[in-house]
Design a protein around this motif. Structure first.
Motif, PDB file in Angstrom:
ATOM      1  N   HIS A   1      -0.233   1.275   9.030  1.00  0.00           N
ATOM      2  CA  HIS A   1      -1.541   0.889   8.906  1.00  0.00           C
ATOM      3  C   HIS A   1      -2.160   1.375   9.928  1.00  0.00           C
ATOM      4  CE1 HIS A   1      -0.803  -1.776   5.454  1.00  0.00           C
ATOM      5  NE2 HIS A   1      -1.710  -1.990   5.376  1.00  0.00           N
TER       6      HIS A   1
ATOM      7  N   GLU B   1      -5.351   3.943   5.763  1.00  0.00           N
ATOM      8  CA  GLU B   1      -5.801   2.846   6.176  1.00  0.00           C
ATOM      9  C   GLU B   1      -7.072   2.379   7.352  1.00  0.00           C
ATOM     10  OE1 GLU B   1      -4.691  -0.166   4.625  1.00  0.00           O
ATOM     11  OE2 GLU B   1      -3.472   1.134   4.082  1.00  0.00           O
TER      12      GLU B   1
ATOM     13  N   HIS C   1     -10.699   0.365   0.046  1.00  0.00           N
ATOM     14  CA  HIS C   1      -9.865   1.056  -1.129  1.00  0.00           C
ATOM     15  C   HIS C   1     -10.497   1.353  -1.545  1.00  0.00           C
ATOM     16  CE1 HIS C   1      -6.155   1.117   2.229  1.00  0.00           C
ATOM     17  NE2 HIS C   1      -6.212   0.165   2.165  1.00  0.00           N
TER      18      HIS C   1
ATOM     19  N   HIS D   1     -12.250  -4.776   3.463  1.00  0.00           N
ATOM     20  CA  HIS D   1     -10.841  -4.032   3.960  1.00  0.00           C
ATOM     21  C   HIS D   1     -10.635  -2.729   2.723  1.00  0.00           C
ATOM     22  CE1 HIS D   1      -7.377  -1.488   5.473  1.00  0.00           C
ATOM     23  NE2 HIS D   1      -6.895  -2.264   4.653  1.00  0.00           N
ATOM     24  N   GLU D   2     -10.071  -4.002   1.567  1.00  0.00           N
ATOM     25  CA  GLU D   2      -9.461  -4.097   0.184  1.00  0.00           C
ATOM     26  C   GLU D   2     -10.477  -2.726  -0.309  1.00  0.00           C
ATOM     27  OE1 GLU D   2      -6.853  -3.665  -0.046  1.00  0.00           O
ATOM     28  OE2 GLU D   2      -6.434  -5.458   2.283  1.00  0.00           O
TER      29      GLU D   2
ATOM     30  N   ILE E   1       0.987  -1.431   0.029  1.00  0.00           N
ATOM     31  CA  ILE E   1       0.375  -0.444   0.197  1.00  0.00           C
ATOM     32  C   ILE E   1       0.430   1.226   0.037  1.00  0.00           C
ATOM     33  CG2 ILE E   1      -1.622   1.528   1.635  1.00  0.00           C
ATOM     34  CD1 ILE E   1      -2.468  -1.984   2.235  1.00  0.00           C
TER      35      ILE E   1
HETATM   36 ZN   LIG Z   1      -5.218  -1.416   3.380  1.00  0.00          ZN
END
Ligand SMILES: [Zn+2]
Length: 286
Positions: free
Chosen positions: A259, A197, A166, A162-163, A33
């Motif tokens: 993160h 994050e 993003h 979580h992804e 990331i």
């Molecule tokens: Zn992430």
């Protein structure tokens, strides 16, 4: 967690054609990331820098492949990823309306060429802003269980959500906002990364809030079981930077967090989970 098998419409299955070039420096879950952000901020593709120069993707690595040799468990996992992605996307469609653009989960083995460069399994799941897709090697789920001590399908779902968080940031232009903050304060790259994050954790919680509602499974949706939220919190704690740093180097260096600490990650996931409201996820104003 209960879910139904769908048509894999959210999956781009690249398991049969993943490259095996090797040579990519293992970046870890957070590293990729950082590299993606660095690349976004500077316009230089750091994946190529780290991976030893850009190379054309495998000729076979275009489009979704046909047959792959996979165990029934692996096939089940792909179906689960598809079900969770569809469900999380429905949450964001609901919250953002026409502003939302759908994404795909690229499932691969060993290594893959993305718009963010060449990535191996060791990078862990990542979101590539360049092609707006989530990349996932299913072996990460084993690692989540064995190495990080976070078993359970909702722990896996949390990582995926979580992804997708993003992706929501890309759609909402949060990455552009971050670049602007970076320009005004170049020394704060890690701090900015932590905020992004933690926001993605909070967004994962927003989806978890929806999935926790009863009667969803009967309607063909994902429905959490009692204890699932704890599974996700355990996963969030397991992959906090302080924990990862301790596993890696034996000590904790907060200034190097990218993160957030285990506690921060759990706190922000819970905020999203309890409220179901993405407006509580403004980590940039904390
Ligand atoms: Zn992430």
């Amino acid at each position: 967690m209960r879910w139904s098998t769908g048509d894999r419409g959210n999956i781009q299955d690249m398991r049969g054609s993943s490259g095996r070039r090797g040579g990519m420096i293992p970046l870890g879950i957070g590293g990729v990331i950082v590299v993606a952000l660095l690349s976004m901020v500077t316009g230089v593709n750091f994946f190529d820098v780290l991976g030893g120069g850009s190379s054309a993707p495998d000729s076979a690595a275009v489009g979704t492949t046909g047959t792959v040799n996979a165990s029934p468990e692996e096939e089940r996992m792909v179906n689960m990823v598809d079900a969770v992605a569809r469900d999380a996307e429905a949450t964001w469609q609901d919250r953002l309306g026409s502003r939302y653009e759908s994404t795909k989960i690229v499932v691969f083995r060993d290594a893959i060429q993305s718009a963010c460069g060449y990535a191996g399994s060791a990078t862990g799941p990542f979101y590539c802003p360049g092609d707006r897709k989530v990349y996932l090697d299913l072996t990460f789920f084993d690692e989540l269980h064995r190495r990080f001590g976070a078993p359970g399908d909702f722990a896996q779902a949390y990582v995926l959500a979580h992804e997708i968080g993003h992706h929501v940031q890309a759609v909402m232009g949060t990455d552009a906002q971050m670049r602007q903050m970076q320009r005004s304060n170049p020394g704060a790259a890690n701090a900015m990364s932590v905020r992004l994050e933690l926001q993605a954790d909070c967004y994962a919680g927003v989806w978890g809030h929806d999935a926790a509602q009863q009667g969803r499974f009967a309607a063909g949706k994902v429905e959490l079981d009692p204890g699932d939220a704890e599974e996700a919190l355990r996963a969030a704690a397991a992959i906090g930077d302080d924990r990862l740093q301790k596993l890696g180097t034996g000590r904790v260096q907060p200034e190097k967090f990218t993160h957030g600490s285990s506690e921060q990650r759990m706190t922000w996931f819970k905020r999203g989970f309890d409220s179901g409201d993405p407006r509580v996820c403004n980590t940039f104003e904390q």
